[in-house]
Design an enzyme around this catalytic site. Structure first.
Site, mmCIF file in Angstrom:
data_model
loop_
_atom_site.group_PDB
_atom_site.id
_atom_site.type_symbol
_atom_site.label_atom_id
_atom_site.label_comp_id
_atom_site.label_asym_id
_atom_site.label_seq_id
_atom_site.Cartn_x
_atom_site.Cartn_y
_atom_site.Cartn_z
ATOM 1 N N GLU A 169 6.602 4.853 1.142
ATOM 2 C CA GLU A 169 5.237 4.893 1.676
ATOM 3 C C GLU A 169 5.128 5.968 2.758
ATOM 4 O O GLU A 169 4.168 6.751 2.804
ATOM 5 C CB GLU A 169 4.850 3.534 2.285
ATOM 6 N N HIS A 223 -13.970 -20.695 15.712
ATOM 7 C CA HIS A 223 -15.183 -20.776 14.897
ATOM 8 C C HIS A 223 -14.897 -20.548 13.429
ATOM 9 O O HIS A 223 -15.800 -20.266 12.641
ATOM 10 C CB HIS A 223 -16.213 -19.769 15.413
#
Ligand SMILES: O=P(O)(O)OC[C@H]1O[C@H](O)[C@H](O)[C@@H](O)[C@@H]1O
Length: 557
Positions: free
Chosen positions: A224, A397
């Site tokens: 990579e 949340h």
């Protein structure tokens, strides 16, 4: 004696689950039964004060854990029986405790003071560590001051670090954490994914003449990174309309592999070296931290190293009762073995720590995601957990529902800071109490919950009472520090490094190799030509062959 009992223990060790200390913990666990944190706190009004430890600037509260004094004694007895201290001392001495790779494990040498003596194969490694730090410091200052210019004489405005895994996550995380300490006229970006979109997005608005690429790779063979670095070089030379002689002013390398660096076309004079005794995931305080050093300056980098060193010394010398990494490691072992906990959440209450858990995922899961012991025998106990988490307020949340009312045991670390960062807009400083109120409230809710009686007393209709009940008893550690400084970051990272070490030592696994990442690399190399030519699909399994055929069709091949 059963066959299992005769199973050879690693290093002549009795398998963990056959030790009397393990049996004693198992018995103790059944005796505790469904003991609730509410009862533990009711029985001991001093618990909140007694169950805290301090290391450097980190105040560590472990009162909200499902443990008693007896549990802690038994856990420490397990650490003694498994000789955690012996392995720790061997690590600090530079012994080759990474046995499957026959390497020393000396990230602690990266932050040792200049006059320390730490030997590997009879050679003191500390002078070389400091020589590289000094060379990094000189280079970082040149880039920061504008003395280092690109091929056309323009100063560098953007640094792009190209690396992956340990050559990306550490500096990328730390750059985010220490953003308020970074030079404002210099941008640092990180490219890791071999998906070309990553590099594309990182450079699309940049002027090649003002861009410096840092190619970070311990091995300098990672496909990579080499692929992205090659593409970046093409982008640079196209942008500059220059020949390869322009590379020297725009590319530097961080690696243990000088030959690989030279083969790529980077002058080894522009290479910053480190050594095979630094694991990738333990490397951001080595040369791998160059992008960070350019961003925050050598002095603050040094402060960060001192923070690491402080916790190294604590881990090495503090007695077991006060040893924070030992304690945190033992708590993880306790939940994995006796509560069947599969996961561990790390929930920072600081926006700047947004990449901290991703960094810890490699540190912990690549180190302790193992299922054979150091002699190659299958382990009969849980090893490393799934580590996950994002900044806590956002999580509240979203996924905290599962933490509060789900069916799983997920011990969690809450990390917060008393002071907001220095350069926050004055109007925003007031928000800090609200942030910290949430930080404290959540561990309270997780620990103590809300009983059906309490819910009913609020006049909630009977059919809704079970839905609004919180059983509590969810274990958490709270780490509170004054403010998020470079030193505190070093302290935090070293704390987790050594926690991971303790667990690997107890589980008797090699925490410093990572053979599990190899197979996928080999298979990808095999599949890539098949994608291009379509030849060789018959050698693939039927599922992969179908997928490759579909891919080729979608690409019009
Ligand atoms: O620094 P590099 O040699 O390029 O390695 C980058 C990463 O890739 C590997 O596959 C390993 O799993 C990681 O431990 C390492 O950090």
């Amino acid at each position: 004696m059963s066959e299992l009992d005769a199973r050879p223990g690693a290093n002549g060790r009795t398998p963990l689950d056959r030790t009397p200390e393990w049996a004693a913990l198992g018995k103790h666990r059944s005796e505790l039964g469904e003991l609730h944190l509410r009862e533990l706190f009711a029985a001991d009004p001093e618990r909140g004060r007694r169950y805290t430890l301090q290391v450097g600037d980190l105040h560590v509260d472990y009162a909200k854990h499902l443990v008693t004094d007896r549990t802690l004694d038994l856990l420490r007895a397990l650490a003694e029986a498994t000789d955690v201290a012996g392995l720790r001392d061997a690590m600090f001495r530079g012994e080759k405790i990474n046995t499957t790779e026959d390497r020393a494990v000396l990230h602690t040498a990266l932050r040792a003071p200049r006059d320390a003596v730490i030997e590997v194969d009879g050679e003191n490694v500390v002078p070389a560590v400091h020589a590289v730090l000094d060379k990094m410091g000189v280079f970082a200052e040149k880039v920061r001051s504008g003395e280092w210019t690109g091929h056309t004489g323009k100063r560098i405005r953007t640094v792009v670090n190209i690396g992956i895994g340990g050559s990306d996550l550490g500096p990328a995380m730390a750059y985010e954490v220490l953003r308020s300490y970074t030079a404002r006229d210099l941008d640092v970006r990180f490219v890791s994914n071999v998906d070309g979109a990553d590099l594309h997005e990182a450079v699309r608005d940049l002027d090649a003449a003002e861009t410096l690429f840092i190619v970070a790779s311990k091995t300098f063979t990672t496909i990579e990174t080499i692929t992205n670095a090659t593409s970046a070089r093409d982008w640079l030379l196209t942008g500059l309309r220059a020949g390869t002689d322009a590379v020297a002013k725009h590319f530097v390398a961080l690696s243990t592999n000088a030959e690989g660096v030279a083969d790529f076309g980077i002058d080894v004079a522009n290479m910053f070296e480190f050594w095979d005794w630094v694991g990738g995931r333990y490397s951001y305080d080595s040369a791998i931290g160059l992008s960070l050093m350019i961003a925050i300056g050598p002095e603050q980098f040094r402060e960060m190293l001192d923070g690491f060193h402080l916790v190294d010394e604590h881990f090495r010398t503090a007695p077991p009762e006060q040893n924070v990494p030992l304690l945190l490691g033992l708590l993880g072992v306790w939940y994995g073995a006796f509560f069947d906990a599969q996961a561990h959440a790390v929930l920072p209450y600081s926006h700047y720590l947004s990449k901290f858990t991703a960094y810890l995922q490699q540190l912990d899961m690549e180190s302790n995601g193992k299922s054979v012991d150091r002699d190659g025998n299958p382990v009969g106990w849980q090893t490393g957990p799934v580590v996950w988490g994002t900044p806590g307020t956002n999580g509240q949340h979203a996924y905290y529902q599962l933490l509060h009312q789900g069916t799983k045991v997920i011990p969690a670390d809450f990390i917060g800071f008393a002071e907001p960062v220095a350069d926050l807009l004055p109007g925003l400083v007031a928000q800090h109490d609200l942030l910290l109120a949430n930080f404290f409230a959540q561990t309270q809710a997780l620990a103590f919950g809300k009983t059906p009686e309490e819910v009913a007393a609020e006049g909630v209709p009977a059919e809704l009472v079970p839905h609004k009940t919180f059983k509590g008893n969810h274990p958490t550690t709270t780490v509170l520090a004054g403010s998020l400084t470079p030193s505190v970051l070093g302290q935090l990272v070293a704390l987790y490094e050594h926690k991971v070490f303790v667990q690997g030592a107890i589980w008797n696994i090699d925490s410093f190799d990572q053979w599990g990442v190899e197979l996928g690399k080999v298979l990808a190399k095999r599949i890539e030509p098949v994608l291009l030519t379509g030849e060789g699909t018959e050698a693939l399994d039927s599922s992969t062959a179908e997928l490759v055929a579909r891919y080729r069709a979608l690409r019009g091949r």
